[in-house]
Design a protein around this motif. Structure first.
Motif, mmCIF file in Angstrom:
data_model
loop_
_atom_site.group_PDB
_atom_site.id
_atom_site.type_symbol
_atom_site.label_atom_id
_atom_site.label_comp_id
_atom_site.label_asym_id
_atom_site.label_seq_id
_atom_site.Cartn_x
_atom_site.Cartn_y
_atom_site.Cartn_z
ATOM 1 N N ASN A 114 -30.059 53.457 -39.383
ATOM 2 C CA ASN A 114 -30.435 52.337 -40.252
ATOM 3 C C ASN A 114 -29.319 51.999 -41.236
ATOM 4 O O ASN A 114 -29.035 50.821 -41.492
ATOM 5 N N LEU A 115 -28.700 53.028 -41.812
ATOM 6 C CA LEU A 115 -27.591 52.784 -42.748
ATOM 7 C C LEU A 115 -26.419 52.102 -42.054
ATOM 8 O O LEU A 115 -25.807 51.178 -42.603
ATOM 9 N N ALA A 116 -26.108 52.551 -40.849
ATOM 10 C CA ALA A 116 -24.990 51.939 -40.114
ATOM 11 C C ALA A 116 -25.311 50.482 -39.785
ATOM 12 O O ALA A 116 -24.453 49.588 -39.931
ATOM 13 N N THR A 117 -26.535 50.231 -39.359
ATOM 14 C CA THR A 117 -26.935 48.859 -39.030
ATOM 15 C C THR A 117 -26.919 47.981 -40.273
ATOM 16 O O THR A 117 -26.445 46.836 -40.237
ATOM 17 N N SER A 118 -27.414 48.493 -41.387
ATOM 18 C CA SER A 118 -27.407 47.730 -42.648
ATOM 19 C C SER A 118 -25.978 47.395 -43.054
ATOM 20 O O SER A 118 -25.685 46.289 -43.521
ATOM 21 N N GLY A 119 -25.080 48.320 -42.884
ATOM 22 C CA GLY A 119 -23.674 48.069 -43.212
ATOM 23 C C GLY A 119 -23.080 46.973 -42.356
ATOM 24 O O GLY A 119 -22.333 46.119 -42.849
ATOM 25 N N ARG A 120 -23.403 46.981 -41.061
ATOM 26 C CA ARG A 120 -22.895 45.933 -40.171
ATOM 27 C C ARG A 120 -23.476 44.568 -40.553
ATOM 28 O O ARG A 120 -22.774 43.555 -40.552
ATOM 29 N N ILE A 121 -24.771 44.533 -40.910
ATOM 30 C CA ILE A 121 -25.402 43.264 -41.315
ATOM 31 C C ILE A 121 -24.761 42.746 -42.596
ATOM 32 O O ILE A 121 -24.439 41.559 -42.710
ATOM 33 N N GLU A 122 -24.545 43.619 -43.578
ATOM 34 C CA GLU A 122 -23.917 43.193 -44.832
ATOM 35 C C GLU A 122 -22.512 42.671 -44.589
ATOM 36 O O GLU A 122 -22.098 41.676 -45.194
ATOM 37 N N THR A 123 -21.785 43.319 -43.693
ATOM 38 C CA THR A 123 -20.423 42.872 -43.389
ATOM 39 C C THR A 123 -20.448 41.487 -42.756
ATOM 40 O O THR A 123 -19.667 40.598 -43.131
ATOM 41 N N ARG A 124 -21.375 41.273 -41.820
ATOM 42 C CA ARG A 124 -21.466 39.967 -41.154
ATOM 43 C C ARG A 124 -21.913 38.891 -42.133
ATOM 44 O O ARG A 124 -21.372 37.788 -42.148
ATOM 45 N N LEU A 125 -22.904 39.188 -42.973
ATOM 46 C CA LEU A 125 -23.370 38.201 -43.947
ATOM 47 C C LEU A 125 -22.309 37.917 -44.999
ATOM 48 O O LEU A 125 -22.184 36.792 -45.476
ATOM 49 N N GLY A 126 -21.558 38.902 -45.364
ATOM 50 C CA GLY A 126 -20.489 38.712 -46.341
ATOM 51 C C GLY A 126 -19.417 37.801 -45.815
ATOM 52 O O GLY A 126 -18.799 37.035 -46.565
ATOM 53 N N ALA A 127 -19.158 37.827 -44.526
ATOM 54 C CA ALA A 127 -18.145 36.960 -43.934
ATOM 55 C C ALA A 127 -18.640 35.530 -43.845
ATOM 56 O O ALA A 127 -17.846 34.591 -43.802
ATOM 57 N N GLN A 128 -19.964 35.303 -43.839
ATOM 58 C CA GLN A 128 -20.518 33.961 -43.669
ATOM 59 C C GLN A 128 -20.963 33.326 -44.975
ATOM 60 O O GLN A 128 -21.500 32.233 -44.971
ATOM 61 N N THR A 129 -20.778 33.966 -46.122
ATOM 62 C CA THR A 129 -21.217 33.382 -47.397
ATOM 63 C C THR A 129 -20.345 32.200 -47.748
ATOM 64 O O THR A 129 -19.131 32.211 -47.546
ATOM 65 N N PRO A 130 -20.964 31.130 -48.271
ATOM 66 C CA PRO A 130 -20.181 29.948 -48.657
ATOM 67 C C PRO A 130 -19.330 30.262 -49.874
ATOM 68 O O PRO A 130 -19.652 31.160 -50.657
ATOM 69 N N PRO A 131 -18.251 29.521 -50.085
ATOM 70 C CA PRO A 131 -17.422 29.764 -51.268
ATOM 71 C C PRO A 131 -18.217 29.501 -52.545
ATOM 72 O O PRO A 131 -19.101 28.654 -52.583
ATOM 73 N N GLU A 132 -17.898 30.229 -53.600
ATOM 74 C CA GLU A 132 -18.655 30.146 -54.861
ATOM 75 C C GLU A 132 -18.410 28.834 -55.600
ATOM 76 O O GLU A 132 -19.256 28.386 -56.358
ATOM 77 N N ASN A 133 -17.286 28.209 -55.418
ATOM 78 C CA ASN A 133 -16.995 26.996 -56.168
ATOM 79 C C ASN A 133 -17.508 25.733 -55.463
ATOM 80 O O ASN A 133 -17.219 24.640 -55.874
ATOM 81 N N ALA A 134 -18.273 25.904 -54.398
ATOM 82 C CA ALA A 134 -18.856 24.728 -53.722
ATOM 83 C C ALA A 134 -19.983 24.163 -54.584
ATOM 84 O O ALA A 134 -20.675 24.896 -55.273
ATOM 85 N N ALA A 135 -20.167 22.838 -54.528
ATOM 86 C CA ALA A 135 -21.199 22.171 -55.342
ATOM 87 C C ALA A 135 -22.567 22.490 -54.787
ATOM 88 O O ALA A 135 -22.768 22.481 -53.578
ATOM 89 N N VAL A 136 -23.491 22.774 -55.687
ATOM 90 C CA VAL A 136 -24.859 23.066 -55.289
ATOM 91 C C VAL A 136 -25.658 21.790 -55.441
ATOM 92 O O VAL A 136 -25.649 21.138 -56.459
ATOM 93 N N SER A 137 -26.363 21.354 -54.382
ATOM 94 C CA SER A 137 -27.119 20.121 -54.496
ATOM 95 C C SER A 137 -28.577 20.325 -54.665
ATOM 96 O O SER A 137 -29.175 21.267 -54.384
#
Length: 123
Positions: free
Chosen positions: A100-123
């Motif tokens: 479970n820990l290994a799977t959670s780490g892989r999910i966090e890594t994948r989600l971290g790569a897909q997060t939008p940039p922080e300075n993008a405008a929020v609508s």
């Protein structure tokens, strides 16, 4: 002037006529014989102690057998079987937790790569 090295060598003690090598040998032989007798006595004592411990172990095993009642076959699993089952379950839980820990780490890594940039405008 006298030489200090020659004076020291001239003052060396003369051999003691009372020191008899034959007497020293006899004393040494007597000491070795005494040590040999002591070692034999120690080996005998160790053997006797080993026999007494073995007899005591047998008596304790017999006492436990007398004091603990016979367990019928239909009473369920023995304590040994229950402990083995618990240990097996704990190992499986530890394995699943690691997975479970290994799977959670892989999910966090994948989600971290897909997060939008922080300075993008929020609508």
């Amino acid at each position: 002037m006298p030489d200090p090295l020659k004076a020291a060598s001239a003052a060396s003690p003369a051999p003691d006529p009372a020191a008899d090598p034959l007497q020293d040998s006899r004393t040494l032989i007597a000491l070795v014989r005494g040590m040999d007798h002591a070692q034999n006595a120690q080996l005998e004592a160790t053997s006797l102690l080993r026999d007494e411990v073995s007899a005591l172990h047998g008596l304790l095993a017999h006492l436990i057998q007398i004091l603990t009642p016979e367990q019928p076959e239909d009473d369920g699993p023995s304590l040994r079987e229950l402990l083995a089952l618990i240990i097996q379950q704990q190992r499986e839980i530890a394995r699943l937790t690691k997975e479970n820990l290994a799977t959670s780490g892989r999910i966090e890594t994948r989600l971290g790569a897909q997060t939008p940039p922080e300075n993008a405008a929020v609508s």
